[in-house]
Write a protein that holds these residues in place. Structure first.
Motif, PDB file in Angstrom:
ATOM      1  N   ILE A 188      -9.963 -25.333  83.916  1.00  0.00           N
ATOM      2  CA  ILE A 188     -10.850 -24.685  82.759  1.00  0.00           C
ATOM      3  C   ILE A 188     -10.564 -25.275  81.356  1.00  0.00           C
ATOM      4  N   ALA A 189     -11.790 -24.863  80.528  1.00  0.00           N
ATOM      5  CA  ALA A 189     -11.587 -25.011  79.117  1.00  0.00           C
ATOM      6  C   ALA A 189     -12.815 -24.353  78.391  1.00  0.00           C
ATOM      7  N   THR A 190     -12.713 -24.224  77.253  1.00  0.00           N
ATOM      8  CA  THR A 190     -13.519 -23.308  76.538  1.00  0.00           C
ATOM      9  C   THR A 190     -14.260 -24.297  75.427  1.00  0.00           C
ATOM     10  N   ALA A 191     -15.558 -24.424  75.282  1.00  0.00           N
ATOM     11  CA  ALA A 191     -16.055 -25.209  74.152  1.00  0.00           C
ATOM     12  C   ALA A 191     -17.505 -24.788  73.830  1.00  0.00           C
ATOM     13  N   ALA A 192     -18.088 -24.848  72.669  1.00  0.00           N
ATOM     14  CA  ALA A 192     -19.512 -24.245  72.370  1.00  0.00           C
ATOM     15  C   ALA A 192     -19.738 -23.074  72.797  1.00  0.00           C
ATOM     16  N   LEU A 239     -14.471 -31.413  74.077  1.00  0.00           N
ATOM     17  CA  LEU A 239     -14.117 -31.329  75.523  1.00  0.00           C
ATOM     18  C   LEU A 239     -13.376 -32.677  76.000  1.00  0.00           C
ATOM     19  N   ILE A 240     -12.239 -32.414  76.465  1.00  0.00           N
ATOM     20  CA  ILE A 240     -11.622 -33.874  76.986  1.00  0.00           C
ATOM     21  C   ILE A 240     -11.406 -33.812  78.403  1.00  0.00           C
ATOM     22  N   LEU A 241     -11.736 -34.736  78.969  1.00  0.00           N
ATOM     23  CA  LEU A 241     -11.359 -35.085  80.492  1.00  0.00           C
ATOM     24  C   LEU A 241     -10.520 -36.010  80.701  1.00  0.00           C
ATOM     25  N   VAL A 242      -9.342 -35.590  81.557  1.00  0.00           N
ATOM     26  CA  VAL A 242      -8.107 -36.485  82.162  1.00  0.00           C
ATOM     27  C   VAL A 242      -8.653 -36.698  83.565  1.00  0.00           C
ATOM     28  N   GLY A 243      -8.635 -37.988  83.771  1.00  0.00           N
ATOM     29  CA  GLY A 243      -8.900 -38.173  85.327  1.00  0.00           C
ATOM     30  C   GLY A 243      -7.678 -39.194  85.842  1.00  0.00           C
ATOM     31  N   ALA A 244      -7.367 -38.762  87.078  1.00  0.00           N
ATOM     32  CA  ALA A 244      -6.539 -39.637  87.717  1.00  0.00           C
ATOM     33  C   ALA A 244      -7.136 -40.584  88.644  1.00  0.00           C
ATOM     34  N   ILE A 245      -6.855 -41.894  88.497  1.00  0.00           N
ATOM     35  CA  ILE A 245      -7.540 -43.007  89.326  1.00  0.00           C
ATOM     36  C   ILE A 245      -6.764 -43.364  90.463  1.00  0.00           C
ATOM     37  N   GLY A 246      -7.246 -43.398  91.783  1.00  0.00           N
ATOM     38  CA  GLY A 246      -6.749 -43.881  92.946  1.00  0.00           C
ATOM     39  C   GLY A 246      -6.690 -42.749  93.856  1.00  0.00           C
ATOM     40  N   ILE A 256      -8.761 -41.160  79.917  1.00  0.00           N
ATOM     41  CA  ILE A 256      -9.115 -39.960  79.074  1.00  0.00           C
ATOM     42  C   ILE A 256     -10.590 -40.135  78.693  1.00  0.00           C
ATOM     43  N   TRP A 257     -11.424 -39.353  78.604  1.00  0.00           N
ATOM     44  CA  TRP A 257     -12.767 -39.217  77.983  1.00  0.00           C
ATOM     45  C   TRP A 257     -12.978 -38.079  77.227  1.00  0.00           C
ATOM     46  N   GLU A 258     -14.091 -38.346  76.345  1.00  0.00           N
ATOM     47  CA  GLU A 258     -14.559 -37.177  75.668  1.00  0.00           C
ATOM     48  C   GLU A 258     -15.932 -36.928  76.065  1.00  0.00           C
ATOM     49  N   VAL A 259     -16.101 -35.656  76.303  1.00  0.00           N
ATOM     50  CA  VAL A 259     -17.309 -35.103  77.177  1.00  0.00           C
ATOM     51  C   VAL A 259     -18.216 -34.344  76.275  1.00  0.00           C
ATOM     52  N   ASN A 260     -19.484 -34.805  76.110  1.00  0.00           N
ATOM     53  CA  ASN A 260     -20.706 -34.180  75.236  1.00  0.00           C
ATOM     54  C   ASN A 260     -20.977 -32.907  75.946  1.00  0.00           C
ATOM     55  N   THR A 261     -20.749 -31.890  75.389  1.00  0.00           N
ATOM     56  CA  THR A 261     -21.307 -30.561  76.163  1.00  0.00           C
ATOM     57  C   THR A 261     -22.564 -30.174  75.860  1.00  0.00           C
ATOM     58  N   ASN A 263     -24.995 -32.499  77.173  1.00  0.00           N
ATOM     59  CA  ASN A 263     -25.759 -33.235  78.297  1.00  0.00           C
ATOM     60  C   ASN A 263     -24.710 -33.845  79.289  1.00  0.00           C
ATOM     61  N   PHE A 264     -23.280 -33.511  79.257  1.00  0.00           N
ATOM     62  CA  PHE A 264     -22.153 -33.721  79.897  1.00  0.00           C
ATOM     63  C   PHE A 264     -21.923 -35.246  79.974  1.00  0.00           C
ATOM     64  N   ASP A 265     -22.565 -36.018  79.171  1.00  0.00           N
ATOM     65  CA  ASP A 265     -22.259 -37.534  79.171  1.00  0.00           C
ATOM     66  C   ASP A 265     -20.905 -37.534  78.673  1.00  0.00           C
ATOM     67  N   TYR A 266     -20.078 -38.717  79.196  1.00  0.00           N
ATOM     68  CA  TYR A 266     -18.941 -38.996  78.550  1.00  0.00           C
ATOM     69  C   TYR A 266     -18.564 -40.297  78.131  1.00  0.00           C
ATOM     70  N   GLN A 267     -17.739 -40.396  77.138  1.00  0.00           N
ATOM     71  CA  GLN A 267     -17.231 -41.677  76.755  1.00  0.00           C
ATOM     72  C   GLN A 267     -15.707 -41.994  76.695  1.00  0.00           C
ATOM     73  N   GLU A 268     -15.239 -43.324  77.288  1.00  0.00           N
ATOM     74  CA  GLU A 268     -13.740 -43.177  77.348  1.00  0.00           C
ATOM     75  C   GLU A 268     -13.188 -43.355  76.028  1.00  0.00           C
ATOM     76  N   ILE A 269     -11.934 -42.739  76.042  1.00  0.00           N
ATOM     77  CA  ILE A 269     -11.082 -42.830  74.597  1.00  0.00           C
ATOM     78  C   ILE A 269      -9.953 -43.875  75.162  1.00  0.00           C
ATOM     79  N   GLY A 270      -9.350 -43.860  76.217  1.00  0.00           N
ATOM     80  CA  GLY A 270      -8.199 -44.731  76.416  1.00  0.00           C
ATOM     81  C   GLY A 270      -7.709 -44.727  77.863  1.00  0.00           C
TER      82      GLY A 270
END
Length: 370
Positions: A188-192, A239-246, A256-261, A263-270
């Motif tokens: 969970i997270a809190t935003a907006a 809002l930040i998303l951390v995803g484990a791949i595999g 790690i991605w930043e999420v637009n609260t 429309n919930f689109d995301y942009q990769e950060i690194g």
């Protein structure tokens, strides 16, 4: 020849103060008006305050003693916190950010200040829960899911109005979460002004607005179909998303991605360097218990089953965005007693004013452990 207070002034004093831990600037700021000005200038221009990661421990045996150590990124030093206000009610827990809580059948105790030294003790919610998600959203504390088998509604939601000091029952969690309505399965997270709830294994995400008391969603927080574990965190409505791949048993990497609260689109950060991914792996649990704790531009990523190493992603540290990676050892995990202790992490941006208040009204004591 030793310098006196009168001889240390101006730019020299500001530079000297910039090397001191934030805790030591509290007494320095009351030496004189000129010293207070130098402290302010030093924090503003030379070495700004940075978030703290607080590691709270609670003994699993009576009398269930609690202690706290904090890592100050500004001085790269550990600070021991002695807090007389922290009294045992039940198991110490945290769902996200800087919220600490303890929940018993009769009492709900919580701390939402930056340093977790001030506690409030109120009546427990009406529905008994063993593993709920708990979040501080605006002027409310949201307690959802995690109920016992004998309760009628496993998805029950109650909110505590902090200002009015009252509990209120709300719309239940979405039915699709019936088999995963505990904090074990949810991030969970809190935003907006909303509580954002993500199923760790699927990335399915729902939002709860405590003002309207309604749920929306689902949204898909799995930018890459290879993501097998989705963990979210937030800071200042980011809002930040951390995803484990595999495969969950054989993680290939972490992104790690930043999420637009909106429309919930995301942009990769690194992407986390492989060496840091290796530091997060547990021999027993692999990387399945990865957790995220955020404040400011600092995302702390750690393995909750051991928490021996904390990997830090400083967002927007590089020119043009992106992030900068580093790690540090958890001083508490190295104590040798952590197997007999419950370990809970929170993170906050700490100011000089908050330290003064904690030392004064809450009578907390802070000691730097270099």
């Amino acid at each position: 020849m030793a310098l006196t207070n009168d001889q240390i002034h101006g730019d020299i004093l500001e530079v000297v103060l910039s090397y001191l831990p934030l805790v030591d600037l509290v007494p320095a700021s009351v030496v004189s008006k000129s010293w207070n000005s130098a402290v302010t200038a030093s924090l503003r221009w030379l070495n700004k305050p940075k978030p703290w990661l607080l590691v709270h421990t609670q003994s699993t045996r009576s009398p269930y003693e609690m202690s706290t150590r904090a890592y100050d990124h500004r001085s790269c030093a550990w600070v021991e916190v002695v807090n007389p206000a922290a009294k045992y009610v039940s198991a110490l827990r945290s769902s996200h950010s800087n919220l600490l809580y303890m929940l018993s059948p009769t009492t709900f105790s919580f701390s939402i200040d930056a340093l977790n030294v001030a506690w409030r003790h109120v009546d427990a919610p009406k529905v008994w829960r063993t593993d709920p998600i708990v979040a501080h959203v605006g002027g409310y504390i949201v307690v959802a899911g995690g109920t016992c088998d004998f309760e009628d509604d496993p998805l029950a939601v109650e909110i505590y109005n902090v200002g009015a000091a009252t509990w209120e029952t709300c719309e239940s969690m979405p039915a699709i979460l019936k088999d995963s309505s505990a904090s074990t399965w949810l991030s969970i997270a809190t935003a907006a002004g909303k509580l954002i709830v993500t199923e760790k294994l699927t990335g399915a995400t729902h939002c709860f607005d405590p003002e309207t008391k309604n749920w929306t969603g689902p949204y898909d927080l799995r930018p890459d179909q290879r993501v097998s574990l989705s963990i979210i965190g937030s800071s200042e409505n980011r809002l930040i998303l951390v995803g484990a791949i595999g495969d969950i048993g054989n993680i290939e990497g972490i992104k790690i991605w930043e999420v637009n609260t909106d429309n919930f689109d995301y942009q990769e950060i690194g992407e986390m360097p492989a060496g840091f991914v290796k530091k997060l792996k547990s021999e027993t649990f692999g990387i399945s218990s990865i957790s995220l704790c955020m404040s400011g531009d600092y995302a702390h990523i750690y393995n909750a089953s051991e928490a021996e190493e904390v990997v830090v992603c400083e967002l927007d540290a590089a020119a043009g965005g992106g992030c900068e990676w580093r790690s540090f050892k958890n001083a508490v995990a190295g104590d040798g007693n952590n197997r007999m202790e419950r370990v809970v992490l929170t993170s906050s941006e700490v100011s000089l004013a908050e330290l003064r208040r904690a030392m004064g009204s809450e009578k907390a004591m802070f000691t730097v452990k270099m």
